[in-house]
Design a protein around this motif. Structure first.
Motif, mmCIF file in Angstrom:
data_model
loop_
_atom_site.group_PDB
_atom_site.id
_atom_site.type_symbol
_atom_site.label_atom_id
_atom_site.label_comp_id
_atom_site.label_asym_id
_atom_site.label_seq_id
_atom_site.Cartn_x
_atom_site.Cartn_y
_atom_site.Cartn_z
ATOM 1 N N ASP A 23 35.121 60.483 -4.025
ATOM 2 C CA ASP A 23 34.218 59.779 -3.072
ATOM 3 C C ASP A 23 35.306 59.227 -1.890
ATOM 4 O O ASP A 23 36.467 59.055 -2.035
ATOM 5 N N PRO A 24 34.670 59.303 -0.611
ATOM 6 C CA PRO A 24 33.519 59.810 -0.286
ATOM 7 C C PRO A 24 33.514 61.104 0.458
ATOM 8 O O PRO A 24 34.450 61.760 0.399
ATOM 9 N N GLN A 50 28.988 57.238 -3.349
ATOM 10 C CA GLN A 50 28.978 57.408 -4.693
ATOM 11 C C GLN A 50 28.387 57.980 -5.533
ATOM 12 O O GLN A 50 27.115 58.439 -5.285
ATOM 13 N N ARG A 51 29.035 59.116 -6.230
ATOM 14 C CA ARG A 51 28.717 60.132 -7.128
ATOM 15 C C ARG A 51 27.829 59.363 -8.511
ATOM 16 O O ARG A 51 28.007 58.471 -8.858
#
Length: 518
Positions: free
Chosen positions: A430-431, A501-502
């Motif tokens: 991220d990001p 955010q994954r």
């Protein structure tokens, strides 16, 4: 849903590059690396090199988001560009002068900003002396009640240099299957705007005549392409841009494509022209014969609606049609099979129930009667089982850039190719972001995201007019993945998904990134 198609030359350039690399066993073009504040721009896209009559070469490419200038690298062999830039420009174009008439020139472009220099663009090349077409005034040869015009006698135009074969196209070449004396035919396969014209088509009386082309082509550098639609122009008027030329399967196996047109008494001009970069590979003869009946006009305004497990087709009626034939391809434009999947009468609708949810299908329709077949309808495609907003997808075939890619098999361009069988995937951090250049400022009211299993839990949809200053038009920290149809209000030329955010340990992965508005 309607999808915009790129202009023929741009589609041609992309198709030829991809096809040529595939044919050579080369790894596909790698998408650009990240660009953001403090990062260099991505690599320029869609470089084209064109010859001018004054022994100069014009270079052009798509404006690169975030670039303030461009370096031009030049060489005289493939991959042989010098290590230092040959020239620098602030515009996405350049004219190279003082060139030799016998040398092939190869170019690559990089984009620059305050943070540095991008990777190099894909390579393109050309020679400088643009061919001058001759011919087109040879009378036809009588054969019964017909006149035959040989392709070798046509006036050729719209030349384009094709570096893979180091030649100008259209061009004459030998063919053992030709009926033309001397066995020469016209190859129009690699010239997006190539033409062959006969300016001395003389008929005794005004009326309806059959214009019949003898041709051949195999798939060659265009694997999967089963149709090569061509433009027919008579006396300066475009009759159709979708005359049907199905694949013959072999460069020496010939068949015919024919339409009926009105000719004037005396001299007429007839032109066969390419509409994209995969035109007819072998054009042997034009035969002109008086006709008593006409094939139908082409179906109009074909639309496709995706349902659960089916696709509904609707089109405008053709004048003179007694039936309609429906052709389908899986996941490839112009890949429709040469055998119709269905034929219908007394209706202008058809529902295809032999489809698989989640797969993309392309369709064309032709009209039929006793005199022959019509030009093709427009081509449409859709994906059953997917919820797709109504309207024009502004992002279709648009340039796409990403902060990263997982590998060559998951490029940024996959999110705008219209296919649910290809995807973009980022690095596992991220990001990350993916950006689409819509080509002009648009008002945007809907964004459709089609996530693979690796989706964003927190992300924003942002727009910009300069790819530098961004406005957030949607934000969430509770993303659900799957299909997300997002009503938004905003405008801009550039639009991106900015993931912060994954939802999984993998990266961010999208099948499609669609944008709707005006």
């Amino acid at each position: 849903m309607t999808r915009r198609f790129r202009s023929a030359p741009t589609m041609f350039r992309r198709l030829l590059i991809g096809a040529a690399l595939a044919a050579l066993g080369t790894v596909g073009l790698m998408q650009a690396s990240a660009f953001a504040a403090g990062s260099p721009p991505p690599a320029p896209l869609n470089l084209g090199v064109n010859a001018n009559p004054n022994q100069t070469l014009s270079l052009g490419w798509d404006p690169t988001p975030g670039a303030t200038s461009y370096h031009i690298y030049r060489g005289t062999a493939a991959g042989g560009e010098a290590a230092t830039p040959y020239a620098t420009t602030t515009a996405p174009s350049y004219t190279d002068t003082g060139l030799s008439s016998t040398t092939d020139y190869f170019y690559e472009i990089t984009a620059l900003n305050a943070a540095g220099e991008s990777p190099k663009s894909a390579e393109d090349s050309s020679r400088t002396v643009l061919p001058i077409g001759t011919g087109g005034n040879t009378p036809g040869v009588a054969s019964g009640s017909s006149l035959i015009y040989y392709g070798k006698d046509a006036l050729l135009g719209g030349f384009d240099w094709f570096p893979t074969l180091s030649g100008w196209f259209p061009q004459l070449l030998g063919s053992s299957g030709a009926l033309t004396p001397g066995g020469q035919v016209v190859d129009m396969a690699y010239a997006a705007e190539g033409t062959m014209t006969f300016n001395d088509v003389v008929v005794p009386t005004a009326g309806l005549y059959t214009i019949d082309w003898r041709y051949a082509f195999a798939q060659g550098l265009f694997p999967g392409v089963n149709f090569r639609d061509m433009q027919l122009v008579v006396n300066g008027t475009v009759i159709t841009s979708t005359e049907r030329f199905p694949v013959t399967g072999n460069f020496e196996v010939y068949q015919h494509s024919a339409l009926q047109v009105h000719l004037n008494a005396g001299k007429n001009s007839v032109t066969l022209g390419a509409t994209n970069g995969h035109g007819v590979s072998r054009a042997d003869e034009l035969t002109v014969t008086a006709a008593t009946a006409s094939s139908p006009s082409g179906p109009t305004n074909l639309t496709a609606t995706a349902n659960n497990g089916s696709v509904s087709l609707n089109w405008g009626a053709s004048t003179g049609a007694t039936s309609y034939s429906i052709y389908r391809a899986s996941n490839m434009s112009d890949g429709e099979g040469t055998t119709a999947i269905a034929t219908v009468t007394r209706t202008t609708t058809y529902t295809d129930t032999t489809v698989k949810n989640g797969s993309t299908y392309f369709y064309m329709v032709e009209a039929d009667n006793a005199a022959g077949i019509s030009p093709d309808s427009n081509e449409v495609f859709t994906t059953p089982g997917e919820t797709i907003p109504a309207g024009t997808d502004l992002a279709f075939n648009a340039d796409a850039y990403a902060s990263s890619i997982e590998g060559n098999g998951t490029p940024a361009s996959a999110v705008t190719d219209g296919s649910f069988d290809s995807r973009w995937s980022s690095a596992f951090s991220d990001p990350q972001w993916i950006l689409v250049d819509l080509g002009a400022v648009h008002t945007i009211n809907t964004v459709a995201l089609y996530w693979e299993n690796a989706y964003a839990k927190a992300f924003q949809i942002q727009t910009s007019n300069d790819a530098s200053n961004w406005t957030t038009i949607y934000s969430t920290t509770t993303g659900t993945g799957g299909t997300q149809i997002l009503p938004v209000t905003g405008s801009g030329r550039y639009i991106r998904m900015y993931g912060t955010q994954r939802a999984t340990g993998y990266g961010y992965s999208l099948w499609e990134f669609m944008v709707f508005g005006t």
